[in-house]
Enzyme design. Structure first.
Site, PDB file in Angstrom:
ATOM      1  N   THR A 290      34.655  37.648  43.804  1.00 21.48           N
ATOM      2  CA  THR A 290      34.200  36.937  44.996  1.00 21.48           C
ATOM      3  C   THR A 290      35.379  36.479  45.835  1.00 21.48           C
ATOM      4  O   THR A 290      35.313  36.484  47.069  1.00 21.48           O
ATOM      5  CB  THR A 290      33.327  35.734  44.600  1.00 21.48           C
ATOM      6  OG1 THR A 290      32.232  36.183  43.793  1.00 21.48           O
ATOM      7  CG2 THR A 290      32.776  35.026  45.828  1.00 21.48           C
ATOM      8  N   GLU A 309      41.371  29.784  44.027  1.00 24.02           N
ATOM      9  CA  GLU A 309      41.578  29.397  42.625  1.00 24.02           C
ATOM     10  C   GLU A 309      40.588  30.212  41.808  1.00 24.02           C
ATOM     11  O   GLU A 309      39.381  29.942  41.824  1.00 24.02           O
ATOM     12  CB  GLU A 309      41.348  27.902  42.417  1.00 24.02           C
ATOM     13  CG  GLU A 309      41.596  27.465  40.989  1.00 24.02           C
ATOM     14  CD  GLU A 309      41.011  26.106  40.670  1.00 24.02           C
ATOM     15  OE1 GLU A 309      41.227  25.645  39.545  1.00 24.02           O
ATOM     16  OE2 GLU A 309      40.333  25.518  41.525  1.00 24.02           O
TER      17      GLU A 309
END
Length: 431
Positions: A290, A309
């Site tokens: 993603t 992250e």
């Protein structure tokens, strides 16, 4: 957040071992095994999932927060929020999509360009953030119960560590608000060179489902302290604590439009936020796949800067001179913390061949002792997975281990007939 393989593959090695799959934790004190003896068969694990505690918390906020007001989705649609202990619906949440993101970004843009927040003195911004921290502290137990109910994480973990850490983080970032300084830079010739650090504008922030309230603080705290306005897209699996926290920001005196929270799905709300031409920065925590999509959407729109992250794979190495008991304790904490749902997971364990057999037997025994059950109960060490998708993915990985001819030492199946509980599982002879 990318699914983590919820079982340990213990590998034997001489100079270097084969990889194993596992998980890591940030908070070691939560991972100590209970030492109670139990009569358990080889492949079973200790389970206490029959009688569930009814959470003493009311679900009050299920609508999107846009421009200081909670409102239904533009489409009128809702989506269910589940209790992972049972798989039952506990709330219906407004399902934001592109139109809701447009409204939220418009409110954030106006609040940044015309509102008081960026123009407010850093000291005043700091005072508001400190008031938010005080309110979160006041509602600590309520937020923790909501987090456990919607996510499945241990209540003791939420109430004693994660919500208090939210408070600590907000106070930390509040302290930075009036300490962001510029620079004067030496230059050749008769010039004065000065660097100013200014808020970037509208920050789009997408948070994951494994640490919802904690990641909310990580994302929102520094952005607001610097004078930015924010649009948060919560994870569709765990929207409830983010909406509750949003209300506390409003109670603390945050001006309308400075913080907007939209609940919805990645392909609709998340995509709209990442590709929005009026968003100046995107921060995303979640899966690597993603993250790649977020980067592409940001680049193809207004080339906005992106902070990612993402999931990681960290080796856990057990050398031949290790304290085996301690190594097993730490390896299991790295594996099972937060039901194995941790993006900095210790997902490969290397064990030296001279202590391999001892490590394996003690690792298997520790897995068999582990108490799986209602995360609201004291003494329970492991709750359910967050939802059916992660639950099924983990069982698929376990099946893959069996089909790859690894030896199933313990676990390997679901626990009970409802909810998303998985037996702590250990494989050996991994190829």
């Amino acid at each position: 957040m990318a699914a983590r393989r919820f079982f340990s593959l213990v590998s034997r090695s001489q100079s270097f071992p084969r990889p194993t799959l596992g998980f890591v934790s940030l908070l070691h004190t939560l991972g100590r095994d209970t030492q109670r003896s139990r009569n358990i068969s080889k492949l079973s694990t200790a389970a206490e999932v029959d009688e569930l505690i009814t959470p003493s918390v009311e679900i009050r906020y299920t609508k999107n927060l846009i421009n200081g007001k909670f409102m239904d989705a533009a489409s009128g649609k809702t989506f269910p929020a589940y209790d992972p202990r049972t798989g039952e619906v506990i709330a219906h949440v407004a399902e934001g999509d592109q139109e809701d993101i447009n409204r939220a970004v418009s409110a954030a843009r106006k609040a940044f360009d015309e509102g008081p927040w960026p123009k407010m003195t850093p000291y005043e911004r700091s005072r508001i953030l400190l008031r938010v921290a005080d309110l979160v502290e006041k509602h600590n137990d309520e937020l923790a119960a909501l987090e456990t109910w919607n996510n499945g994480k241990l209540y003791e973990q939420a109430v004693n560590i994660e919500v208090p850490m939210f408070v600590r983080l907000l106070r930390y970032y509040a302290g930075w608000a009036d300490k962001i300084h510029g620079l004067t830079v030496p230059a050749d010739g008769n010039y004065h060179v000065q660097v100013l650090h200014e808020p970037i504008g509208v920050a789009g922030q997408i948070i994951p489902w494994n640490f919802p309230i904690l990641l909310f603080a990580w994302k929102v705290g520094p952005a607001l302290a610097c004078g930015n306005t924010v649009v948060v897209k919560t994870a569709e699996q765990t929207p409830l604590t983010g909406l509750f926290a949003a209300q506390l920001f409003q109670e603390a005196g945050l001006p309308p439009g400075v913080l907007n929270v939209v609940s919805g799905f990645g392909p609709t709300a998340g995509s709209a936020l990442a590709s929005h031409m009026d968003v100046d920065k995107i921060a995303f925590t979640g899966s690597t796949d993603t993250g790649k999509i977020i980067y592409q959407l940001a680049a193809k729109s207004n080339l906005k800067p992106v902070t990612l992250e993402l999931g990681g794979k960290s080796p856990f190495i057990v050398c031949e001179d290790a304290d085996v008991d301690k190594a097993v304790e730490l390896a299991h904490f790295a594996l099972f913390f937060n039901q194995g749902q941790c993006c900095c997971a210790g997902s490969r364990t290397y064990v030296h061949e001279r202590i391999y057999d001892e490590f394996l037997e003690k690792a298997k025994a520790a897995a068999l002792r582990r108490v799986v059950g209602d995360p609201f109960k004291k003494g329970v060490e492991q709750g359910p997975q967050v939802d059916s998708q992660q639950f099924e993915k983990i069982l698929k990985y376990i099946k893959s281990g069996v089909e790859s001819n690894a030896t199933l030492e313990c676990g390997g199946d679901r626990i009970g007939t409802k909810g998303f509980f998985v037996q702590p599982t250990v494989f050996s002879n991994v190829q």
